[in-house]
Design an enzyme around this catalytic site. Structure first.
Site, PDB file in Angstrom:
ATOM      1  CG  ASP A   1      -2.075   0.847   1.194  1.00  0.00           C
ATOM      2  OD1 ASP A   1      -2.085   1.753   0.354  1.00  0.00           O
ATOM      3  OD2 ASP A   1      -2.989   0.656   2.007  1.00  0.00           O
TER       4      ASP A   1
ATOM      5  CG  ASP B   1      -9.542   2.750   1.153  1.00  0.00           C
ATOM      6  OD1 ASP B   1      -8.726   2.564   0.231  1.00  0.00           O
ATOM      7  OD2 ASP B   1      -9.229   2.797   2.349  1.00  0.00           O
TER       8      ASP B   1
HETATM    9  C1  GLA Z   1      -5.600   1.967   2.718  1.00  0.00           C
HETATM   10  C2  GLA Z   1      -6.073   0.841   1.805  1.00  0.00           C
HETATM   11  C3  GLA Z   1      -7.110   0.017   2.539  1.00  0.00           C
HETATM   12  C4  GLA Z   1      -6.511  -0.544   3.820  1.00  0.00           C
HETATM   13  C5  GLA Z   1      -5.974   0.591   4.680  1.00  0.00           C
HETATM   14  C6  GLA Z   1      -5.192   0.074   5.863  1.00  0.00           C
HETATM   15  O1  GLA Z   1      -6.608   2.880   2.987  1.00  0.00           O
HETATM   16  O2  GLA Z   1      -6.587   1.344   0.613  1.00  0.00           O
HETATM   17  O3  GLA Z   1      -7.579  -1.037   1.712  1.00  0.00           O
HETATM   18  O4  GLA Z   1      -5.492  -1.449   3.488  1.00  0.00           O
HETATM   19  O5  GLA Z   1      -5.109   1.431   3.945  1.00  0.00           O
HETATM   20  O6  GLA Z   1      -4.630   1.081   6.632  1.00  0.00           O
END
Ligand code: GLA
Length: 496
Positions: A260, A320
């Protein structure tokens, strides 16, 4: 005379002070942050410079740094992030030597003057590697399927949750339906030991033992990190430790990595996305363990064009997902420009499933499942598999819909709009198609699927409604059915 001058001076100073002038906001300000599960305390440090009524500065935490610019009016301040000039990032007042205010309009701030102990170490820049191709790892010939902890558990995931979820994946039939990967998302991380090895925190006492348990259930284990110094939840990530972390995960028996971007944005511009992701792709490959590589950088920098070259098996194409209709539809519709880039071994990812998490209707969840299958998306359940209802089970375990997602041809459908009805057609390996008609409207509507619109070679021989689990008949080259608001008609049609 002298006494009068002193009195005059005193009067001026008092006037300035009462008007708030002369009280500088310049300096370093801090407030305590929350304690992370690895024992570290999150930090908040604001460094301000003042020139007249102009303010400039930086707000830092363990996982982000924001450049700020703004104004002081007496003791009141308004600061804006450079990327968001329309909305103040930080506002407040200097009151009795403390800053009292609001961050982003919602997070209260009470900051005191900082000492050297409050400093946040600056991270030195590491040049991204030169580009080269990371060979395909041969994994994810069809979109990966499994479960991920984030959508429901976020920071509350632990060893026991993962073990009991592993049990439930088996008893519920999820594993046998293809949901193989059990993926731990953010907040498992501990701190680095003296040699720089990243340990897990107290919620995960023994990762190797957990991996063994998951494997003993016929499942595979996924983990999470990022190319920046910190993850999105503020935990240590893999910046400068890529090979070391890849080796640690391989030794634990990890089979899947979600990587990420998060705090990497404080170090690199988007033109470094490819080499930075390549670095971990190469590190994973060097371990010799087959590890699915999931890129999570929200679709930035045309990732669909270079994802396979860095060894990526899937890449997020969106921000997200939230457990609501508009978010789900927005994410899947953002897939459209990336459609040509999906295929065996490398998939577009509109984010994990929200099915069963409670904020959409059953019709909406059926649409969610149907659309993820039509766009050949990874199917990563995000609900509590241990307690799911029969309706949720029937949606996630619909084998005919899963077969559309897992079709060997690996084509991604795109939508055609006709008023409130949106039709998605996905070509299948057997020469047939899957077709979904989604009703975006507020009332039930009549959907008609015309054989001539399906690009089939020949007339319809067989058609099946994948939610009714029943064969249906095309009459006069078409099939019609009523679709509820936000519901879907999903057919599998063949010409042979
Ligand atoms: C980001 C990602 C999510 C999750 C969070 C965890 O927002 O896009 O899918 O993994 O981080 O902190």
């Amino acid at each position: 005379m002298a006494a009068a001058r002193v009195a005059g001076l005193f009067f001026c100073v008092a006037l300035l002070a009462s008007a708030g002038l002369g009280q500088s906001l310049a300096g370093k300000w801090t407030q305590p942050g929350r304690t992370l599960d690895n024992g570290e305390q999150q930090k908040w440090l604001l460094e301000l410079k003042q020139n007249g009524n102009l303010l400039t500065g930086t707000l830092k935490s363990l996982d982000y740094a924001v450049e700020l610019k703004g104004t002081a009016t007496g003791t009141h301040f308004e600061l804006f992030a450079l990327w968001e000039p329309a909305r103040p990032f930080l506002t407040g007042d200097l009151v009795d030597g403390e800053l009292h205010g609001m961050e982003r309009g919602r997070r209260p701030v009470t900051a005191k003057p900082a000492t050297a102990a409050d400093d946040i170490p600056t991270v030195s820049y590491i040049e991204p590697p030169a580009l080269h191709n990371v060979a395909n790892n041969g994994l994810a010939k069809t979109p990966p399927m499994g479960w991920n902890s984030w959508n429901l558990f976020a920071g509350k995931v632990d060893d026991q949750t993962v073990r009991t979820m592993a049990d439930a994946m088996v008893t519920s039939g999820m594993r046998d339906a293809g949901y193989i990967y059990l993926n731990i998302d953010d907040t498992w991380e501990g701190v680095r030991d003296a040699e720089g090895n990243l340990e897990s925190n107290h919620k995960f006492p023994d990762m190797k033992a957990l991996a063994d348990y998951v494997h003993s259930k016929g499942l595979k284990l996924g983990i999470y990190s990022g190319p920046g110094p910190r993850t999105c939840a503020g935990y240590p990530a893999s910046y400068g430790h890529e090979e070391q972390d890849a080796k640690t995960w391989a030794a634990w028996g990890v089979d899947y990595l979600k990587y990420d971007w998060c705090s990497a944005r404080n170090i690199y511009k988007n033109d470094a996305l490819q080499p930075v992701y390549q670095k971990m792709g190469a590190a994973l490959q060097a371990t010799g363990r087959p590890i699915v590589y999931s890129l999570c950088e929200y679709g930035w920098g045309n990732v669909e064009k270079w994802g396979p070259a860095v060894g990526g098996n899937l890449w997020r194409t969106t921000g997200d997902i939230r457990d609501e209709w508009s978010s789900m539809m927005e994410n899947v519709e953002k897939q459209v420009p990336t459609a040509p880039y999906a295929g065996p071994g490398h998939w577009n990812d509109p984010d994990m499933l929200e099915i069963g998490n409670g904020h959409m209707t059953d019709d909406e969840y059926r649409t969610h499942m149907s659309l993820w299958a039509l766009v050949a998306s990874p199917l990563l359940a995000g609900n509590d598999v241990r307690t799911m209802t029969d309706v949720t089970k029937a949606i996630l375990l619909n084998k005919e819909v899963i077969a559309v997602d897992q079709d060997a041809l690996g084509k991604q459908a795109s939508p055609l709009k006709n008023g409130d009805l949106e039709t998605w057609v996905k070509p299948l390996a057997d020469g047939g198609v899957a077709v979904g008609v989604v009703n975006l409207g507020q009332a039930a509507a009549q959907a008609t699927v015309k054989a001539s619109d399906l690009g089939l070679d020949g007339t319809v021989k067989k058609a099946r409604d994948l939610w009714a689990h029943a064969d249906v008949k095309f009459a006069g080259g078409a099939y019609s059915a009523t679709v509820p608001s936000h519901g879907v008609l999903l057919l599998r049609v063949s010409a042979r």
